[in-house]
Write a protein that holds these residues in place. Structure first.
Motif, short mmCIF file in Angstrom:
data_model
loop_
_atom_site.label_atom_id
_atom_site.label_comp_id
_atom_site.label_asym_id
_atom_site.label_seq_id
_atom_site.Cartn_x
_atom_site.Cartn_y
_atom_site.Cartn_z
N LEU A 32 -21.24 -23.48 -123.17
CA LEU A 32 -22.19 -24.55 -122.88
C LEU A 32 -22.32 -24.74 -121.37
O LEU A 32 -23.42 -24.93 -120.84
CB LEU A 32 -21.74 -25.85 -123.54
N GLY A 33 -21.19 -24.69 -120.67
CA GLY A 33 -21.23 -24.80 -119.20
C GLY A 33 -21.95 -23.62 -118.58
O GLY A 33 -22.71 -23.78 -117.62
N ALA A 34 -21.72 -22.43 -119.11
CA ALA A 34 -22.38 -21.23 -118.58
C ALA A 34 -23.90 -21.32 -118.78
O ALA A 34 -24.67 -20.96 -117.88
CB ALA A 34 -21.83 -20.00 -119.28
N ALA A 35 -24.32 -21.78 -119.94
CA ALA A 35 -25.75 -21.92 -120.22
C ALA A 35 -26.40 -22.92 -119.27
O ALA A 35 -27.52 -22.73 -118.79
CB ALA A 35 -25.96 -22.35 -121.67
N GLY A 94 -29.47 -22.24 -116.56
CA GLY A 94 -30.66 -23.09 -116.49
C GLY A 94 -30.87 -23.67 -115.11
O GLY A 94 -32.00 -23.72 -114.61
N PHE A 95 -29.78 -24.07 -114.47
CA PHE A 95 -29.87 -24.65 -113.12
C PHE A 95 -30.35 -23.63 -112.10
O PHE A 95 -31.25 -23.90 -111.30
CB PHE A 95 -28.50 -25.21 -112.72
N PHE A 96 -29.75 -22.43 -112.11
CA PHE A 96 -30.10 -21.43 -111.12
C PHE A 96 -31.47 -20.82 -111.37
O PHE A 96 -32.05 -20.22 -110.47
CB PHE A 96 -29.03 -20.33 -111.07
N SER A 97 -31.98 -20.95 -112.58
CA SER A 97 -33.33 -20.45 -112.85
C SER A 97 -34.38 -21.29 -112.11
O SER A 97 -35.52 -20.85 -111.93
CB SER A 97 -33.61 -20.47 -114.35
N SER A 102 -18.03 -21.08 -112.71
CA SER A 102 -17.78 -19.64 -112.64
C SER A 102 -19.06 -18.83 -112.84
O SER A 102 -19.26 -17.81 -112.17
CB SER A 102 -16.73 -19.22 -113.67
N THR A 103 -19.93 -19.28 -113.71
CA THR A 103 -21.19 -18.56 -113.92
C THR A 103 -22.09 -18.69 -112.70
O THR A 103 -22.75 -17.72 -112.29
CB THR A 103 -21.92 -19.09 -115.17
N GLY A 104 -22.10 -19.86 -112.09
CA GLY A 104 -22.90 -20.04 -110.88
C GLY A 104 -22.43 -19.14 -109.76
O GLY A 104 -23.23 -18.52 -109.06
N ILE A 105 -21.12 -19.03 -109.58
CA ILE A 105 -20.57 -18.17 -108.53
C ILE A 105 -20.85 -16.71 -108.84
O ILE A 105 -21.11 -15.90 -107.94
CB ILE A 105 -19.06 -18.42 -108.38
N ALA A 106 -20.81 -16.34 -110.11
CA ALA A 106 -21.11 -14.96 -110.49
C ALA A 106 -22.53 -14.58 -110.09
O ALA A 106 -22.80 -13.45 -109.68
CB ALA A 106 -20.92 -14.77 -112.00
N ALA A 137 -17.73 -11.74 -119.69
CA ALA A 137 -18.92 -11.11 -120.27
C ALA A 137 -20.12 -12.06 -120.20
O ALA A 137 -21.25 -11.64 -119.94
CB ALA A 137 -18.65 -10.71 -121.72
N MET A 138 -19.86 -13.35 -120.39
CA MET A 138 -20.93 -14.34 -120.29
C MET A 138 -21.49 -14.38 -118.86
O MET A 138 -22.71 -14.44 -118.65
CB MET A 138 -20.41 -15.72 -120.67
N GLY A 139 -20.60 -14.36 -117.88
CA GLY A 139 -21.05 -14.39 -116.49
C GLY A 139 -21.85 -13.16 -116.13
O GLY A 139 -22.87 -13.24 -115.42
#
Length: 247
Positions: free
Chosen positions: A75-78, A82-85, A131-135, A168-170
């Motif tokens: 959920l945090g990754a999603a 959405g934010f970076f899009s 972590s997804t944002g940094i990726a 894998a999500m990142g």
């Protein structure tokens, strides 16, 4: 051709690191790609190969995956995707190498400062977003994801398996953002599709080799070795970032 061979070899060797420590391999591989390819192409290729590598690692260790942790992390990754899009961002080699150089510092933070536990839903949710944002910015986020396991009771196999899904999500997020680059003329010229497929296969083979090594080390050696390994890698990339800044 030479670049393709180097990428395949790097995919194999760095995947062994990931198979053993659940980290470090992706960091080194991103540095190699950023060194020989344009940044967007490097991010897209790294996401593609590392997604396959981490998915394979998760499959090999699937019985050890802590699935309840992953729901909140996803959920945090999603939310990060959405934010970076909504943001127009053009990554540079300096940003990538600076991020690669600074992230290993996180493994030396006193554990009492951030006693995070991936089993805590709010920790997992926040960890998924950060972590997804940094990726998406630096290409990797293994050290950030690793912080979620500072205060965990999970064993080394559970940590490696669960982190594989998180990573894998990142990497999937990078495919979403940058994947189109590989399909363009410039991307195909930089790294032909057959070389990409071979690199994916090599990364899977490296994960299997790393898994064999993982079975032969203790939890104590597993935890102690990661810090020094990450420090050496981070220092190398930090010097590269400084070189880019002054050149």
């Amino acid at each position: 051709m030479q670049a393709g061979v180097l990428i395949v070899i790097a995919a194999f060797l760095t995947s062994i690191l990931s198979g053993v420590f659940g980290m470090a391999g992706g960091l080194v591989f991103m540095g190699v790609l950023a060194w020989i390819l344009p940044v967007s192409t490097a991010l897209a290729l790294h996401g593609t190969i590392q997604f396959a590598s981490n998915a394979w690692r998760a499959l090999l260790h699937r019985t050890h995956i802590a699935w309840p942790v992953l729901l909140w992390f996803a959920l945090g990754a999603a939310a990060a995707v959405g934010f970076f899009s909504l943001i127009v961002f053009a990554p540079t080699k300096f940003c990538v190498f600076l991020g690669l150089g600074l992230m290993p510092i996180l493994v030396w933070l006193p554990e009492r400062w951030l006693p995070l536990d991936a089993a805590n839903r709010w920790h997992a949710l926040g960890g998924g977003f950060v972590s997804t944002g940094i990726a998406l910015v630096a290409g990797v986020s293994g050290p950030v994801t690793d912080m979620l396991f500072i205060n965990t009771r999970l064993g080394r196999h559970q940590i490696v398996a669960t982190k594989a899904v998180m990573q894998a999500m990142g990497h999937a997020s990078k495919i979403i953002f940058y994947g189109g680059v590989l399909l363009g003329a410039a991307g195909r010229a930089a790294i032909p599709l057959p070389a990409t497929a071979l690199a994916i296969t090599a990364s899977m083979a490296g994960i299997m080799v790393g898994g064999v090594i993982l079975d032969r080390i203790s939890d104590a050696h597993f935890r102690a070795s990661r810090r020094w390994l990450m420090t050496i890698i981070g220092t190398t990339f930090l010097f590269q970032a400084i070189h880019l800044a002054v050149s």
